[in-house]
Each structure stands twice: as C-alpha cells, then as structure tokens.
Design an enzyme around this catalytic site. Structure first.
Site, PDB file in Angstrom:
ATOM      1  N   ASP A 138       0.822  -1.215   0.000  1.00 33.43           N
ATOM      2  CA  ASP A 138       0.000   0.000   0.000  1.00 33.43           C
ATOM      3  C   ASP A 138       0.857   1.267   0.000  1.00 33.43           C
ATOM      4  OD1 ASP A 138      -2.425   1.312  -0.070  1.00 33.43           O
ATOM      5  OD2 ASP A 138      -2.604   1.436   2.104  1.00 33.43           O
ATOM      6  N   CYS A 192     -21.348  -8.347  -8.043  1.00 37.00           N
ATOM      7  CA  CYS A 192     -22.208  -7.447  -7.259  1.00 37.00           C
ATOM      8  C   CYS A 192     -23.649  -7.471  -7.744  1.00 37.00           C
ATOM      9  CB  CYS A 192     -21.676  -6.014  -7.316  1.00 37.00           C
ATOM     10  SG  CYS A 192     -20.144  -5.752  -6.387  1.00 37.00           S
ATOM     11  N   CYS A 195     -27.056  -5.119  -6.745  1.00 38.44           N
ATOM     12  CA  CYS A 195     -26.965  -4.595  -5.386  1.00 38.44           C
ATOM     13  C   CYS A 195     -26.335  -3.206  -5.390  1.00 38.44           C
ATOM     14  CB  CYS A 195     -26.125  -5.542  -4.527  1.00 38.44           C
ATOM     15  SG  CYS A 195     -25.891  -4.990  -2.823  1.00 38.44           S
ATOM     16  N   CYS A 198     -23.970  -0.397  -0.779  1.00 41.34           N
ATOM     17  CA  CYS A 198     -22.870   0.482  -0.386  1.00 41.34           C
ATOM     18  C   CYS A 198     -23.104   1.902  -0.870  1.00 41.34           C
ATOM     19  CB  CYS A 198     -21.544  -0.063  -0.908  1.00 41.34           C
ATOM     20  SG  CYS A 198     -21.487  -0.345  -2.698  1.00 41.34           S
ATOM     21  N   CYS A 245     -13.462   4.697   8.075  1.00 41.56           N
ATOM     22  CA  CYS A 245     -14.889   4.356   8.002  1.00 41.56           C
ATOM     23  C   CYS A 245     -15.038   2.998   7.340  1.00 41.56           C
ATOM     24  CB  CYS A 245     -15.631   5.427   7.199  1.00 41.56           C
ATOM     25  SG  CYS A 245     -17.402   5.103   6.994  1.00 41.56           S
ATOM     26  N   CYS A 252     -22.116  -4.633   2.961  1.00 40.41           N
ATOM     27  CA  CYS A 252     -21.934  -5.533   1.812  1.00 40.41           C
ATOM     28  C   CYS A 252     -22.404  -6.949   2.143  1.00 40.41           C
ATOM     29  CB  CYS A 252     -20.467  -5.545   1.392  1.00 40.41           C
ATOM     30  SG  CYS A 252     -20.116  -6.663  -0.003  1.00 40.41           S
TER      31      CYS A 252
END
Length: 385
Positions: A138, A192, A195, A198, A245, A252
């Site tokens: 990262d 997904c 849906c 989110c 957050c 999900c």
C-alpha cells in the site's frame, strides 16, 4: 525452476491468506485514473497526480516486469460486544469512538512488509536465474486492486474495495512486481449484480457511481488524509468516526458473514476497540501518542485525531464529553492548535437538535435477497447461478 504454485505455498506459510499471479499488462481499468484525477477526486493527495505515469502500468515501476504476485490478508477480527463479551459487534453508541477495523491493531505496513520481504528473499534463494523485483504494501505507485482482480483474488466492488466471494472484503493487499514469468491465474469476475447497498449507505455520498469514489467526500479521507479543517457540511455525517470508516463494507452482503482472523497483529489494542469518545479525549497527549504508536492511526497525526474527536463529540451530544472538550489541560498541548480549536468551538456551539443524527447505518443489516436488489446466495455462501 520457481513456479507459481511454489510461490503460493510459501506465501501461505508466511501468513498470507490469499495469493495469486497477474500478468504485468496494461489493463483497461488502469486508464480510469487520469479521468478520476481530472475530476478532482484526489483532493489533498498530490502524490496521486505526481505518480500517475508510473501508476498507469507496473512496467513503469519495474522495467521488463512480467508478473505481479498479489497477496491478500484477512484483518477482520471478532471484537467485543457492547456488553464487553466476545462476539459479533453491536452497533456503536453515540458516545463510542468508531475506528476502522484495519487500524485497531498493529500497522499493516510493517507487519506485511516483513512477510513480503521474507517471500522475496525466499524467491531469490529458490532460483539461480537473475530477476528484478519490487515489493509494496500500500505504499508504491501501483493500482493494486486492478492487479488483484486479474490475479483472481476477487473483483473490484461498487464500493471500490476488492471483494472475495468466500472471505468478503476485509483484506489487506500487497504485491511483488517481478520480471519472472510465472503462470497467471484467471481473472475474477464481478458478482455485485444489481446490489447498491454500499452506494445508498454512504452518509456523505462519496460513492458517486458504481466503483467511483470522490475521496473529498469520503469519511476515511476526511479523517485521515485531509490535513486541514473538515468542511462543515460533512461534519454531522461523520457521526462518531474518529479514524476511517467501514460503512460501505459493513453493509456488503459478502461480509455477512465474512472470514475472521486470529492473527495477533490484527487484534484490537486495548483502548481502540469501541472506546468511549470521552475516554480518548481525556488522555494526555503523551498517552494518546503512546496508544496509537505502531498502528496505522499515526498517519492522521495527533492534531488530526484531536480534530476528529472534537467533531465526533459534537455529534454525540454526550454532556461528559462536551464538558471534557472545553476543559483546558496543560498535558494536552495539541488542543491549542488553531485547527483543533476551531473544531472544538464548532462542537461546543452545535445545536442540540442536530445531535440526534449520527450518520451511521446499522453495521449488520439483515441479509440481502433477490427482492432487495442484491446478489442471491446459496447456503454455502457462493453466489447463486
């Protein structure tokens, strides 16, 4: 000869839960970065534009790269309930400080960096053929979720997180870019469906479209990356969030339930598992600094954490916390910072009527079914065909 299978076995031995191989190609998904930057969605993250050329293709990072080894590590843990007993988390109360799950334990950059270095060292011992490689956790100019998708670890969901059908989305990603030619895995397919939980759950509207995040509205950006004042229009929606957050992952369906880890580094530190806002605020600067040392929370800096706490306390309406907020303390010099003072004043003057909204949906809503517009599941947790 070093094989993809051997690399995956060693990765598992070192503590990685997932490992796949992607070809080092210029995938079409990589091109969206330029448009995302042009829309201004990077906010106060200038390094995104500065490294855009390298992020466009890993071969700009490691010339001659042929493979990207992508690892996934589950960081979701079983936390305490509000009653204090182990188990699934209850909803946070208004007086609780909400901290993103990944930040409650040790800093993943350090932990996974050591594991990735060990994997790369093992690779160099296992083959006599010379090769170049760079390892990143990262931190590098790599669009890692794209390569994770092509390595078969999961797909990029509408919440922009990588989602694995079996384990969910609570995954740390890390990668080794190498000139070695390793057998690639099959690309993971998007699951997904229709849906949009989110997108609908985000309290600031940061998910402007499926798979498109306006960072300048995101609570994680506002509480971590933003070094200046939090825009007033977003402060009420922060609720009790003081670092990061998880809302778009909490709702999900693939995280209901999701896999958990017993790995010690990811377990919440004492004082960071649903602490009370007032308890965090009352800590002297020296104690607060010691509490977050060695965790990812140091990224926000002490003044940033104080700023976030002030906003959350203003949202909570907790009289004890508000009283503590306005009590001068010599052992809290960070509260004298002009940015922190401005947020303290906002919290102190916030109308009581606004404090009933905490900007937090339920963290464990009822399972989705086909009628709800989300993916339908079989009993074995796989998506229905």
């Amino acid at each position: 000869m070093l094989t993809a299978g051997a690399v995956k076995c060693k990765a598992e031995e070192l503590g990685f839960d997932l490992c796949g191989i992607a070809p080092a190609d210029g995938f079409p998904e990589l091109k969206f970065l330029d448009e995302w930057l042009a829309r201004g969605y990077a906010g106060e993250m200038p390094w995104m534009a500065r490294t855009a050329g390298r992020r466009a293709d890993v071969r700009n990072v490691v010339p001659g790269a042929r493979s990207v080894i992508v690892t996934g590590t589950i960081y979701n843990t079983v936390g305490r309930t509000l009653s204090g007993s182990p188990g699934e988390r209850d909803d946070p109360r208004p007086a609780d400080a909400v901290i993103a799950r990944y930040a409650r334990g040790d800093d993943y950059h350090d932990v996974l960096g050591k594991r990735l270095d060990a994997l790369l060292e093992w690779m160099r011992r296992e083959t006599s053929a010379p090769f170049d490689a760079r390892a990143y956790v990262d931190t590098g100019p790599v669009q890692e979720r794209v390569y994770a998708q092509y390595a078969g670890l999961g797909w990029i969901g509408k919440n922009t997180c990588l989602i694995n059908a079996e384990h969910g989305s609570w995954l740390f990603l890390a990668e080794i870019i190498t000139t070695l030619a390793l057998e690639p895995d099959a690309q993971a397919l998007e699951q997904c469906g229709s849906c949009r939980r989110c997108l609908d759950a985000c309290p600031t509207g940061a998910l402007v479209d499926a798979g498109v995040l306006d960072s300048t509205r995101c609570i994680s950006y506002l509480t971590i990356e933003l070094r200046s004042s939090i825009p007033e229009e977003y402060r009420p929606a922060l609720g009790g969030h003081v670092y990061g957050c998880d809302i778009c992952q909490d709702v999900c369906p693939y995280n209901q339930p999701s896999s958990t880890s017993s790995d010690l580094p990811w377990q919440a530190r004492a004082g960071l598992d649903l602490p009370r806002l007032v308890d965090l605020w009352r800590r002297p600067d020296s104690e607060l600094r010691a509490l977050i040392k060695g965790s990812a929370m140091t990224r926000a800096k002490l003044t940033g954490l104080r700023r976030n706490l002030a906003v959350a306390i203003g949202n909570s309406g907790d009289p004890d916390a508000l009283a503590a907020l306005t009590t001068p303390r010599e052992d809290q010099p960070s509260t004298a910072d002009p940015m922190v003072r401005e947020h303290i004043e906002w919290a102190r003057l916030r109308p009581d009527g606004l404090r009933s909204s905490h900007g937090r949906p339920r963290s464990n809503p009822a399972p989705v079914d086909a009628a709800d517009g989300g993916p339908e599941f079989r009993e074995d947790r796989g998506p229905a065909l």
